[in-house]
Design an enzyme around this catalytic site. Structure first.
Site, short mmCIF file in Angstrom:
data_model
loop_
_atom_site.label_atom_id
_atom_site.label_comp_id
_atom_site.label_asym_id
_atom_site.label_seq_id
_atom_site.Cartn_x
_atom_site.Cartn_y
_atom_site.Cartn_z
N HIS A 55 36.75 23.39 -49.48
CA HIS A 55 37.99 23.51 -48.61
C HIS A 55 38.18 24.97 -48.51
O HIS A 55 38.62 25.61 -49.40
CB HIS A 55 39.26 22.71 -49.73
CG HIS A 55 40.57 22.91 -49.06
ND1 HIS A 55 41.32 21.84 -49.16
CD2 HIS A 55 41.33 23.86 -48.60
CE1 HIS A 55 42.46 22.29 -48.55
NE2 HIS A 55 42.35 23.49 -48.30
N HIS A 114 40.61 10.55 -51.50
CA HIS A 114 41.23 11.00 -52.87
C HIS A 114 41.75 9.43 -53.35
O HIS A 114 42.78 9.07 -52.85
CB HIS A 114 42.09 11.93 -52.69
CG HIS A 114 41.70 13.25 -52.34
ND1 HIS A 114 41.59 14.13 -52.87
CD2 HIS A 114 41.45 13.63 -50.90
CE1 HIS A 114 41.24 15.26 -52.19
NE2 HIS A 114 41.24 15.10 -51.16
N PHE A 115 41.07 9.03 -54.09
CA PHE A 115 41.32 7.38 -54.65
C PHE A 115 42.45 7.66 -55.89
O PHE A 115 42.78 6.44 -56.20
CB PHE A 115 40.27 6.59 -54.87
CG PHE A 115 39.89 5.91 -53.68
CD1 PHE A 115 40.29 6.26 -52.17
CD2 PHE A 115 38.73 5.02 -53.52
CE1 PHE A 115 40.05 5.45 -51.06
CE2 PHE A 115 38.30 4.28 -52.33
CZ PHE A 115 39.11 4.40 -51.17
N HIS A 120 50.21 9.72 -50.93
CA HIS A 120 51.41 9.92 -51.78
C HIS A 120 52.59 8.84 -51.15
O HIS A 120 52.48 8.56 -49.96
CB HIS A 120 52.00 11.53 -51.39
CG HIS A 120 50.86 12.65 -51.74
ND1 HIS A 120 50.56 13.02 -53.05
CD2 HIS A 120 50.11 13.17 -50.72
CE1 HIS A 120 49.91 13.91 -52.90
NE2 HIS A 120 49.41 14.14 -51.55
N GLU A 145 35.52 18.74 -53.33
CA GLU A 145 35.88 19.66 -52.62
C GLU A 145 36.33 21.09 -53.54
O GLU A 145 36.90 20.93 -54.26
CB GLU A 145 36.81 19.72 -51.55
CG GLU A 145 38.34 19.15 -52.21
CD GLU A 145 39.06 18.89 -50.91
OE1 GLU A 145 39.72 19.78 -50.20
OE2 GLU A 145 39.60 17.39 -50.98
N ASP A 166 39.91 12.44 -45.52
CA ASP A 166 40.41 13.15 -46.43
C ASP A 166 41.91 12.36 -46.94
O ASP A 166 42.87 12.94 -46.89
CB ASP A 166 41.09 14.57 -45.81
CG ASP A 166 41.69 15.26 -46.90
OD1 ASP A 166 41.53 15.16 -48.20
OD2 ASP A 166 42.31 16.41 -46.70
N1 LIG Z 1 44.66 17.50 -47.96
C1 LIG Z 1 45.83 17.49 -48.51
O1 LIG Z 1 46.67 17.89 -48.15
N2 LIG Z 1 45.76 16.97 -49.70
C2 LIG Z 1 44.71 16.43 -50.64
C3 LIG Z 1 43.77 17.71 -51.18
C4 LIG Z 1 42.94 18.40 -50.13
O2 LIG Z 1 41.92 18.10 -49.51
O3 LIG Z 1 43.35 19.79 -49.95
C5 LIG Z 1 45.21 15.73 -51.93
O4 LIG Z 1 44.45 15.50 -52.79
O5 LIG Z 1 46.54 15.28 -51.76
ZN LIG Z 2 41.00 19.88 -48.86
ZN LIG Z 3 40.62 16.55 -49.73
#
Ligand SMILES: NC(=O)N[C@@H](CC(=O)O)C(=O)O
Ligand SMILES: [Zn+2]
Ligand SMILES: [Zn+2]
Length: 468
Positions: free
Chosen positions: A180, A62-63, A317, A146, A313
């Site tokens: 997911h 998730h970039f 944050h 996902e 994944d």
């Molecule tokens: N894995 C996570 O807890 N968060 C991911 C989203 C996801 O993959 O469910 C996100 O984008 O923050």
């Molecule tokens: Zn996920």
């Molecule tokens: Zn994810």
């Protein structure tokens, strides 16, 4: 004249580690051998006996760009990848705006094209946008998903009906679906029941093993009924591993290749519910931290071929966002830069053999997402020179201060990793001597199988018409 000669290295080739020299020309490996004669070459890398391995392909990052560039952007995310030995990433759709239509896709594509230093694919989001899926597929997304069966960052989860409709459309397109798998109903019921629970472990209890198991079972049933290519993201439990093992075994007993693949994350392999105390809300991710039985099952799963690949994944944050009450903190942990180091350290500690680690991080993800047709995922003649050079004895503690993600922290702080000395992407040294040496925008877009030229497009339209 060769561009690069890597000498004094060892590679894993024909089922064993052997000394070798590697010649790279025009971004591809063109020769592997011993005492290769080169009259001259632009660059000689003396690996000093270190290993040259395929660089990693991380199919789940998730970039965060567009829309959440305080957490990450395509430049910082791709630098983190490069420094951690990953040269291909596939980005997930829960950005702002979510990648659910042409406009959003094109917006993300342009940003990635301008900023990424590693090669990339972009996944298409699935919400109520069934009518957009065909267009997304033709734009060149790698896969759908996902697809969120339960709530997670971005709130893109869909109900059971939409899920089925979407899978039916994805089947028509002949595209892969990535899933997911957590059960939203169970999560909501437990949320109500556990209202008074203020501990950090709450997050593991509100999404227990059964919550994943129910969703994985449902997804696998649909996949086998619809006969679509599917991929289960981040499996984390004993139960899910068992189901996947059983389904794959039954398929193979009938001489069929299983239609689905699955991934595990380093945080589910190397962290557990015992880390809640240390990590507090920083340990919050979906699916959540699990107990020791699940971890043993996942380790068995990566060893016996049940689990196809490791993906990070990578879900950054900021510290300020995470350092709050467990129920308020966003879910997700950064991990693209520590995936390869942790897996290499696991090899060093005899948790899995090097041969498996290579499959899990390069060839299997390449095959599952059609990147083999782009000559990705192997150290071999004719393939892209996406390589890392690592000294397998160089275990060192992971420290957030040396990592490149904007997150600025890591759940693996203090744990041991083996970091690459060099990362090469298509024959360019993009990471060496602890620094990035690559221009933003050098990363190539790896379009998915649905992308067609306009001519093909016309042919197809005509074929469509003649069918009607
Ligand atoms: N894995 C996570 O807890 N968060 C991911 C989203 C996801 O993959 O469910 C996100 O984008 O923050
Ligand atoms: Zn996920
Ligand atoms: Zn994810």
């Amino acid at each position: 004249m060769p561009d690069i000669l890597i000498k004094n290295t060892r590679i894993y080739y024909n089922n064993s580690l052997q000394p070798a020299e590697i010649i790279i020309e025009d971004g591809k490996v063109t020769k592997i051998g011993k005492d290769l004669r080169v009259s001259s070459s632009d660059t000689i890398i003396d690996a000093g006996g270190a290993l040259t391995l395929p660089a990693g392909i991380d199919v789940h990052v998730h970039f965060r760009e567009p829309g959440m560039t305080l957490k990450e952007d395509w430049y910082t995310g791709s630098c983190a990848a490069a420094a951690g030995g990953i040269t291909t990433v596939i980005d997930q759709p829960n950005t702002v705006p979510p990648t659910t239509d042409r406009r959003a896709f094109e917006q993300k594509f342009k940003l990635a094209r301008k900023k990424s230093i590693v090669d990339f694919g972009i996944n298409g989001g699935v919400t109520g946008n069934i009518e957009n899926l065909k267009e997304l597929w033709k734009l060149g997304i790698t896969a759908f998903g996902e697809i969120f069966m339960a709530e997670s960052t971005g709130g893109l989860n869909i109900n059971e009906e939409t899920f089925e409709e979407a899978l039916a459309e994805i089947k028509r397109l002949g595209a892969p679906a990535t899933i997911h798998a957590e059960d939203e109903k169970m999560r909501l019921e437990l949320e109500e029941l556990l209202k008074g629970d203020t501990s950090y472990e709450y997050h593991s209890r509100v999404r227990p093993n059964a919550c994943e198991a129910i969703a994985v079972q449902r997804a696998l049933e649909l996949v086998s009924r619809l006969k679509i290519r599917a991929h289960i993201c981040h499996i984390s439990t004993l139960e899910a591993t068992g189901m996947v093992r059983k389904e794959k075994y039954l398929a193979r007993r009938e001489n069929k290749e299983p239609l689905f693949t699955c991934e595990v994350t380093p945080h589910h392999l190397f962290l557990s519910t015992r880390d809640w105390e240390r990590l507090r809300s920083f340990g919050k991710m979906n699916p959540p931290l699990r107990g020791s039985h699940s971890i043993k099952a996942l380790v068995n799963g990566i060893n016996d071929g049940t689990i196809d690949m490791v993906a990070s994944d990578h879900a950054p944050h900021l510290e300020s966002e995470k350092d709050v009450d467990i129920k308020v903190a966003p879910s997700g942990v950064p991990g693209v830069e520590t995936l390869m180091p942790l897996m290499l350290a696991a090899v060093r500690k005899n948790i899995l053999p090097l041969s498996r680690m290579i499959l899990l991080t390069s060839w299997n993800p390449a095959k599952a997402f059609g990147l083999d047709r782009k000559f990705k995922g192997r150290l071999d003649v004719g393939f892209d020179a996406d390589l890392i050079i690592v000294n397998p004895r160089e275990l060192r503690p992971i420290k957030a201060e040396f990592l490149h993600s904007k997150a600025g922290w890591t759940p693996f702080e203090g744990m041991e990793g083996i970091f690459p000395e060099y990362t090469l992407s298509r024959g360019e040294i993009i990471w060496s001597e602890e620094s990035i040496n690559a221009k933003p925008g050098r990363g190539n877009f790896l379009e998915g199988r649905g992308k067609r030229s306009e001519e093909d497009e016309e042919d197809l339209d005509q074929a469509d018409e003649s069918q009607e």
